[in-house]
Every structure is written in C-alpha cells, then in structure tokens.
Enzyme design. Structure first.
Site, PDB file in Angstrom:
ATOM      1  N   ASP A  83      33.213  44.984  40.810  1.00  0.00           N
ATOM      2  CA  ASP A  83      34.771  44.667  40.948  1.00  0.00           C
ATOM      3  C   ASP A  83      35.145  43.335  42.159  1.00  0.00           C
ATOM      4  OD1 ASP A  83      33.237  45.474  43.579  1.00  0.00           O
ATOM      5  OD2 ASP A  83      35.425  45.567  44.463  1.00  0.00           O
ATOM      6  N   GLU A 145      33.160  47.440  46.317  1.00  0.00           N
ATOM      7  CA  GLU A 145      32.451  46.547  46.798  1.00  0.00           C
ATOM      8  C   GLU A 145      33.309  45.540  47.609  1.00  0.00           C
ATOM      9  OE1 GLU A 145      30.406  43.670  49.099  1.00  0.00           O
ATOM     10  OE2 GLU A 145      31.953  43.553  48.290  1.00  0.00           O
ATOM     11  N   ASP A 169      24.608  38.971  45.911  1.00  0.00           N
ATOM     12  CA  ASP A 169      25.481  38.324  46.412  1.00  0.00           C
ATOM     13  C   ASP A 169      25.171  37.694  47.530  1.00  0.00           C
ATOM     14  OD1 ASP A 169      28.537  39.396  46.960  1.00  0.00           O
ATOM     15  OD2 ASP A 169      28.690  41.347  47.352  1.00  0.00           O
TER      16      ASP A 169
HETATM   17 ZN   LIG Z   1      30.532  39.916  46.607  1.00  0.00          ZN
END
Ligand SMILES: [Zn+2]
Length: 376
Positions: A83, A145, A169
C-alpha cells in the site's frame, strides 16, 4: 565472484514505473495484489493470499511467495508493503535526465514501498534467468502497512518457515539498515462533563474542554528521556459556541524503546487527566492500543552479518542505526523472526516531493540479489 551487476537497470526502472501506475491505497490493494501474484507465479514461486483483507474491510490480503532453494541454508524472508499513502491515485513515475524519479507533482511517488517491491522482483528475475544457486526464499507482501501495520498484524505465520527477515522499507542511502525500533502505544482519553446553556446557566455545566486542557497542560510532551517520546496530536470537543461543552476527546501516542517505560508513561498520563477532570467534576475514560512492539536485533546476529557482507560485495557502506519509526518488522519480531529494516531507495516519503533515483533502484535490486544468493 566478479560477475557483478547482473541486475538490469532498465528493467528495474520499467518494473518500478509499472508498479507506480497501479493504484494501491491502504485497504485498496487488490489490483497490486493481482499483479504481484501474477509476477511471482511467472518467476516460479508458489503463491498464496491470506484473509487479512476481509478482516480489515479491505479488498486484498497479505501475499506469500515461496521458492525452493538450490543452496543449503535456512530460508530468508523478504518483506515489503503493497500500500501507499495518499494522495495516491493516478500516480506516475517521471524520470529526469539526472536520473531522479518523481511523481508528476500531484501525488506521492510510492517509492515507499514500491522501490523495495521492484528490487525483489528484479532479484528473483535474475535468479531465474541466470539459473543462479540461491537459498530458499520467502516473500511477504503486506497490506495496510501505512495504517499502523494492520496487515502485518494479521500475518498467518503457519505459511512462513523463515526465521530471518529483511524488510525493505527505510529512508536513507542503500546500505543503511535499522536494527532497533520502539514500541508504539496509542491512547484516547474521553473527558465527559455536563452540557449547559453558556449564557443562561453556565454554572450548571461542567466544562469538558477546560478539564481536558488542564490535563494537556500538565502532561510532559515531547522527549521524556532517551528512550521515550509522548505526543498529543488530536483534540475534538464541543458542539456550539453557546453550549458549555460536555465532551472532549484527546488522542495521542507514546513511543519508547522500552515497553515498561511506555506503560509507566501511560499510567502517569491517565493519573494527570483523572485529577484534572476530578477538579472540574468531570469524568474520564481511557483506552489504549499497542500498535507495535519494540525490538532490537543483536548486531552480531547472522541476519546483520549477512547484510554487511552483501553491502561489501556491492561496494556499499553498511550502517546500522536505531530508528524511531515502526515497520512490519515490529510484528515479525514478535513471532520469532529476527530481522532488520533496510534502506530501499526512497526519499521524502509521505509527500508529493517523494523521490528515488535510477542509481538507488539499481543498488537496492543488486543488494537484494546478493542477500538471496549469498552462502552463510
Ligand atoms: Zn513504508
């Protein structure tokens, strides 16, 4: 071992552009999920999807991919989220002559976290094409997330064998990784007073906003100690200017590397608000939710050592740091998976100024490939 740069940079960039053009807001990841399922199957992985979408009211679950290893060694997990934050519809990746990739300016780019997705796909592509020996590989593409890791909270761990993970990430130059992150505690305090006409009978009212304000004024905000921060970020209350407000709702968060400290701080906040409310004759109701738990991966752990070795192979400087942000890794760590969060070619995330570069996309793809094919 001098066979470096097997990663094809044009292909990584093209894949990244394709991903960016797929709308994938939190709870609306269906199209992305379908695309990634198709890609993983093409790349020879066994793919499944869980029920997280149904539970969360979204349209897509977390996606799991599995590739048998041709090298010995325990499986490794590569985790990214599907997402992106808003504004996220109609995204386009515009490549400048300098190699900087940005959105058209009216949306985020979505390099958070699609740069990581493109890196994983490219690494798997190279492994397949070159028939490279590799370890058993698991991938996890999570949903939601960006709304406090709600997808990761619903991961079906029976589908994962890996005990070590790389979560792609993190902001910063490729080579950077986070090994430590805090616990997140959210709180909501509802102050209830008594409504009355502000002109005719103010003395009959109990002013909930004033009581809440006294509480807010007495709570220590900001950095409490080296491990802990407290913030009150939302207040809401009152109905009209001529009514003594009956309700005031205060929302905030506590972050701490120590679970105990976050609990102590929460008790302290509750005590302050209760006493402020009492002095007005108001009442409070407190609710809390722990959105993520703290973790600290030892720097001598194989998951860190392997990362350092892969950086070295790619002539990248490896830097391990603490972060004060959360990620899916907070959840994995609560389920016996030891991981680090690695920088994955994203900058100025959560803004329309978000960018990545062709060079960084290539670096993270190449680093991911090394992690998949390194022997212990
Ligand atoms: Zn992220």
């Amino acid at each position: 071992m001098e066979e470096r740069n097997m990663v094809r940079v044009e292909r990584v960039v093209e894949e990244f552009q394709t991903l960016v053009e797929i709308d994938s807001p939190s709870f609306g990841e269906r199209e992305m999920g379908d695309y990634l399922t198709k890609r993983l199957v093409e790349l020879g992985l066994e793919v499944s999807e869980d029920e997280a979408g149904k539970v969360l009211g979204g349209n897509c679950g977390n996606i799991y991919g599995k590739l048998e290893g041709s090298l010995k060694g325990a499986p490794l997990l590569f985790c990214v989220h599907m997402d992106t934050v808003e504004p996220a519809s109609g995204k386009k990746a515009v490549i400048g002559e300098d190699g900087v990739i940005q959105s058209a300016g009216d949306t985020v780019l979505g390099a958070d976290d699609l740069s990581g997705v493109s890196a994983i796909l490219e690494a798997l592509q190279v492994i397949k094409e070159e028939n490279l020996p590799h370890r058993p590989i698991e991938v996890l593409f999570t949903v939601a997330e960006e709304v406090y890791c709600r997808g990761a909270a619903l991961v079906d761990y029976t589908r994962l064998k890996a005990k070590e993970a790389y979560v792609l990430d993190l902001t910063g130059p490729v080579g950077l990784a986070a090994y430590k992150a805090p616990t997140f505690l959210f709180f909501k305090i509802e102050v209830t007073g008594k409504a009355a006409h502000a002109g005719f009978a103010p003395e009959k009212g109990i002013h909930a906003i004033a009581a809440a304000a006294e509480g807010i004024g007495k709570v220590k905000l900001g950095r409490i100690d080296e491990d802990t921060t407290v913030n009150i970020g939302l207040i809401e209350g009152g109905l009209a200017t001529n009514i003594v407000p009956e309700k005031c709702i205060v929302k905030g968060e506590i972050r701490s590397y120590s679970m105990e400290k976050s609990n102590i701080e929460m008790l302290n906040i509750e005590k302050i608000f209760r006493s402020a409310a009492n002095s007005y004759g108001a009442e409070i109701e407190v609710s809390t939710e722990r959105m993520a738990s703290a973790y600290e991966t030892p720097l001598e752990h194989p998951v860190v050592k392997r990362f350092e070795k892969a950086c070295e192979e790619n002539k990248l400087t490896s830097v391990l740091e603490e972060t004060f942000g959360g990620s899916d890794n907070n959840h994995l760590s609560q389920h016996g998976i030891t991981g680090i969060v690695i920088a994955s070619a994203m900058n100025q995330c959560h803004s329309t100024k978000e960018f990545t570069t062709v060079e960084e996309l290539e670096k993270i793809a190449s680093l991911t490939l090394s992690l998949m094919i390194l022997t212990d």
